[in-house]
Design a protein around this motif. Structure first.
Motif, PDB file in Angstrom:
ATOM      1  N   PRO A  71       0.883  -1.368   0.028  1.00 39.61           N
ATOM      2  CA  PRO A  71      -0.311  -0.697   0.066  1.00 39.61           C
ATOM      3  C   PRO A  71       0.691   1.309  -0.224  1.00 39.61           C
ATOM      4  CG  PRO A  71      -0.640  -1.684   1.612  1.00 39.61           C
ATOM      5  CD  PRO A  71      -0.013  -2.108   1.403  1.00 39.61           C
ATOM      6  N   ASP A  72       0.834   2.525  -1.384  1.00 39.09           N
ATOM      7  CA  ASP A  72       1.431   3.679  -1.163  1.00 39.09           C
ATOM      8  C   ASP A  72       1.958   3.743  -1.249  1.00 39.09           C
ATOM      9  OD1 ASP A  72      -1.068   4.821   0.429  1.00 39.09           O
ATOM     10  OD2 ASP A  72      -0.709   4.434   2.128  1.00 39.09           O
ATOM     11  N   LYS A  73       2.678   2.218  -2.364  1.00 42.28           N
ATOM     12  CA  LYS A  73       3.604   2.897  -2.361  1.00 42.28           C
ATOM     13  C   LYS A  73       3.849   2.363  -4.191  1.00 42.28           C
ATOM     14  CE  LYS A  73       7.201   2.542   1.368  1.00 42.28           C
ATOM     15  NZ  LYS A  73       7.556   2.888   1.590  1.00 42.28           N
ATOM     16  N   TYR A  74       4.734   2.910  -5.060  1.00 38.93           N
ATOM     17  CA  TYR A  74       5.247   2.695  -6.202  1.00 38.93           C
ATOM     18  C   TYR A  74       5.116   1.594  -6.720  1.00 38.93           C
ATOM     19  CZ  TYR A  74       3.957   7.662  -7.007  1.00 38.93           C
ATOM     20  OH  TYR A  74       3.462   8.708  -6.879  1.00 38.93           O
ATOM     21  N   PHE A  75       4.451   0.806  -7.888  1.00 41.80           N
ATOM     22  CA  PHE A  75       5.518  -0.625  -8.630  1.00 41.80           C
ATOM     23  C   PHE A  75       5.503  -0.668  -9.885  1.00 41.80           C
ATOM     24  CE2 PHE A  75       0.691  -1.138  -8.685  1.00 41.80           C
ATOM     25  CZ  PHE A  75       0.739  -1.600  -9.494  1.00 41.80           C
ATOM     26  N   VAL A  76       6.133  -1.623 -10.568  1.00 45.47           N
ATOM     27  CA  VAL A  76       6.301  -1.662 -11.381  1.00 45.47           C
ATOM     28  C   VAL A  76       6.812  -3.136 -12.054  1.00 45.47           C
ATOM     29  CG1 VAL A  76       8.597  -0.972 -12.143  1.00 45.47           C
ATOM     30  CG2 VAL A  76       7.000  -0.594 -14.206  1.00 45.47           C
ATOM     31  N   VAL A  77       6.001  -3.312 -13.520  1.00 47.76           N
ATOM     32  CA  VAL A  77       6.278  -4.887 -13.812  1.00 47.76           C
ATOM     33  C   VAL A  77       6.215  -4.512 -15.167  1.00 47.76           C
ATOM     34  CG1 VAL A  77       5.808  -7.150 -14.180  1.00 47.76           C
ATOM     35  CG2 VAL A  77       4.589  -6.229 -12.493  1.00 47.76           C
ATOM     36  N   HIS A  78       7.585  -4.889 -15.513  1.00 45.71           N
ATOM     37  CA  HIS A  78       8.333  -4.756 -17.320  1.00 45.71           C
ATOM     38  C   HIS A  78       7.867  -6.130 -18.308  1.00 45.71           C
ATOM     39  CE1 HIS A  78       9.956  -0.922 -17.018  1.00 45.71           C
ATOM     40  NE2 HIS A  78      11.244  -1.420 -15.471  1.00 45.71           N
ATOM     41  N   VAL A  79       7.607  -6.091 -19.505  1.00 43.64           N
ATOM     42  CA  VAL A  79       7.288  -7.297 -20.046  1.00 43.64           C
ATOM     43  C   VAL A  79       8.131  -7.026 -21.119  1.00 43.64           C
ATOM     44  CG1 VAL A  79       4.833  -9.449 -20.868  1.00 43.64           C
ATOM     45  CG2 VAL A  79       5.167  -7.716 -18.493  1.00 43.64           C
ATOM     46  N   TYR A  80       8.204  -7.564 -21.388  1.00 46.86           N
ATOM     47  CA  TYR A  80       9.291  -7.834 -23.189  1.00 46.86           C
ATOM     48  C   TYR A  80       8.706  -8.417 -23.923  1.00 46.86           C
ATOM     49  CZ  TYR A  80      12.528  -4.785 -19.527  1.00 46.86           C
ATOM     50  OH  TYR A  80      12.535  -4.097 -19.027  1.00 46.86           O
ATOM     51  N   LEU A  81       7.645  -7.648 -25.104  1.00 49.46           N
ATOM     52  CA  LEU A  81       8.238  -8.677 -26.050  1.00 49.46           C
ATOM     53  C   LEU A  81       8.352  -8.687 -27.301  1.00 49.46           C
ATOM     54  CD1 LEU A  81       4.117  -7.304 -25.450  1.00 49.46           C
ATOM     55  CD2 LEU A  81       5.142  -9.095 -24.231  1.00 49.46           C
ATOM     56  N   VAL A  82       8.602  -9.126 -28.358  1.00 47.09           N
ATOM     57  CA  VAL A  82       8.698 -10.244 -29.326  1.00 47.09           C
ATOM     58  C   VAL A  82       7.482  -9.804 -30.640  1.00 47.09           C
ATOM     59  CG1 VAL A  82      10.677 -10.697 -30.567  1.00 47.09           C
ATOM     60  CG2 VAL A  82      10.761 -11.127 -27.473  1.00 47.09           C
ATOM     61  N   ALA A  83       7.820  -9.127 -31.216  1.00 42.77           N
ATOM     62  CA  ALA A  83       7.076  -9.190 -32.726  1.00 42.77           C
ATOM     63  C   ALA A  83       7.028  -9.670 -33.570  1.00 42.77           C
ATOM     64  CB  ALA A  83       6.940  -7.769 -33.059  1.00 42.77           C
ATOM     65  N   LYS A  84       6.741 -10.047 -35.075  1.00 42.45           N
ATOM     66  CA  LYS A  84       7.360 -10.780 -35.830  1.00 42.45           C
ATOM     67  C   LYS A  84       8.128 -10.129 -36.780  1.00 42.45           C
ATOM     68  CE  LYS A  84       4.317 -13.947 -35.409  1.00 42.45           C
ATOM     69  NZ  LYS A  84       4.192 -15.914 -35.828  1.00 42.45           N
ATOM     70  N   VAL A 127      -2.323  -6.332 -27.120  1.00 41.11           N
ATOM     71  CA  VAL A 127      -1.533  -6.011 -26.660  1.00 41.11           C
ATOM     72  C   VAL A 127      -0.216  -4.797 -27.752  1.00 41.11           C
ATOM     73  CG1 VAL A 127       1.207  -4.670 -25.857  1.00 41.11           C
ATOM     74  CG2 VAL A 127      -1.307  -5.605 -24.066  1.00 41.11           C
ATOM     75  N   MET A 128       0.634  -5.913 -28.609  1.00 40.03           N
ATOM     76  CA  MET A 128       1.191  -5.788 -29.941  1.00 40.03           C
ATOM     77  C   MET A 128       0.466  -5.200 -30.832  1.00 40.03           C
ATOM     78  SD  MET A 128       4.359  -5.859 -29.015  1.00 40.03           S
ATOM     79  CE  MET A 128       5.329  -6.016 -29.911  1.00 40.03           C
ATOM     80  N   ARG A 129      -1.596  -5.741 -30.566  1.00 39.84           N
ATOM     81  CA  ARG A 129      -2.059  -5.806 -32.336  1.00 39.84           C
ATOM     82  C   ARG A 129      -2.123  -3.486 -32.353  1.00 39.84           C
ATOM     83  NH1 ARG A 129      -6.859  -4.640 -33.433  1.00 39.84           N
ATOM     84  NH2 ARG A 129      -7.677  -4.825 -31.352  1.00 39.84           N
ATOM     85  N   VAL A 134       1.639  -4.709 -34.675  1.00 37.37           N
ATOM     86  CA  VAL A 134       2.052  -6.433 -35.420  1.00 37.37           C
ATOM     87  C   VAL A 134       1.081  -7.642 -34.508  1.00 37.37           C
ATOM     88  CG1 VAL A 134       4.233  -4.725 -36.300  1.00 37.37           C
ATOM     89  CG2 VAL A 134       4.131  -5.458 -33.894  1.00 37.37           C
ATOM     90  N   GLN A 135       2.466  -8.839 -35.002  1.00 37.93           N
ATOM     91  CA  GLN A 135       1.974  -9.787 -35.140  1.00 37.93           C
ATOM     92  C   GLN A 135       2.973  -9.900 -33.370  1.00 37.93           C
ATOM     93  OE1 GLN A 135       1.677 -12.225 -38.470  1.00 37.93           O
ATOM     94  NE2 GLN A 135      -0.111 -13.229 -37.401  1.00 37.93           N
TER      95      GLN A 135
END
Length: 166
Positions: A71-84, A127-129, A134-135
């Motif tokens: 609670p009351d803290k910043y967070f981040v999750v990085h998800v690295y996606l590769v396109a075709k 998300v990519m589309r 892109v695919q």
């Protein structure tokens, strides 16, 4: 695919941790989880796979993350996606921002999550589309930063409901 099991995150193999990251027994769910805390988000994280030049190479349409924020803290999750076309998109899911912004290869995506255990589902194909036109090819990596607890990450082609979650 259970990413944490497949890449042996519990044993410290297949992942990189930096800063204040430690396995703990969560009193609420009675399961082993990772606690990631610290004032500087980028300095405290758990990353799968361990090296930035490696790729998970997972093709499941959905990524499920079981998390509990502090609670009351910043967070981040990085998800690295590769396109075709092999370009990489960094999807940054965070409570730092209030609007969706695409800056170069970074998509800042605001997400408010309660301090209760929550399963976040991300449709990687959409998300990519939508944001790149892109695919989707594969999930390259995931980096979970302060300030949260994470139980696991799972990829699947199945869209689960709260009742059918594994």
């Amino acid at each position: 695919v259970n990413v944490f099991k497949h890449y042996k995150v519990d044993s410290g193999k297949g992942c990189k941790t930096h800063g204040s990251v430690e396995p703990v027994m969560d009193k609420i769910i009675g399961k082993k989880v990772f606690r990631i805390v610290g004032h500087v988000l980028a300095a405290n994280y758990l990353r799968v796979p361990s090296l930035s030049n490696q790729t998970l190479g997972l093709h499941g349409r959905y990524l499920y993350a079981q998390i509990r924020t502090i609670p009351d803290k910043y967070f981040v999750v990085h998800v690295y996606l590769v396109a075709k076309d092999d370009h990489v998109l960094d999807l940054s899911i965070t409570n730092l921002f209030t609007t969706i912004k695409l800056l170069g290869n970074v998509l800042q995506y605001p997400c408010e999550v309660s301090a209760k255990w929550t399963t976040v589902c991300i449709d990687l194909v959409e998300v990519m589309r939508i944001y790149r036109g892109v695919q989707f090819k594969a999930l390259k990596a995931v980096q979970v930063c302060s300030n949260m607890f994470v139980r696991t990450l799972v990829t699947s082609d199945t869209l689960f409901t709260p009742k059918t979650l594994p």
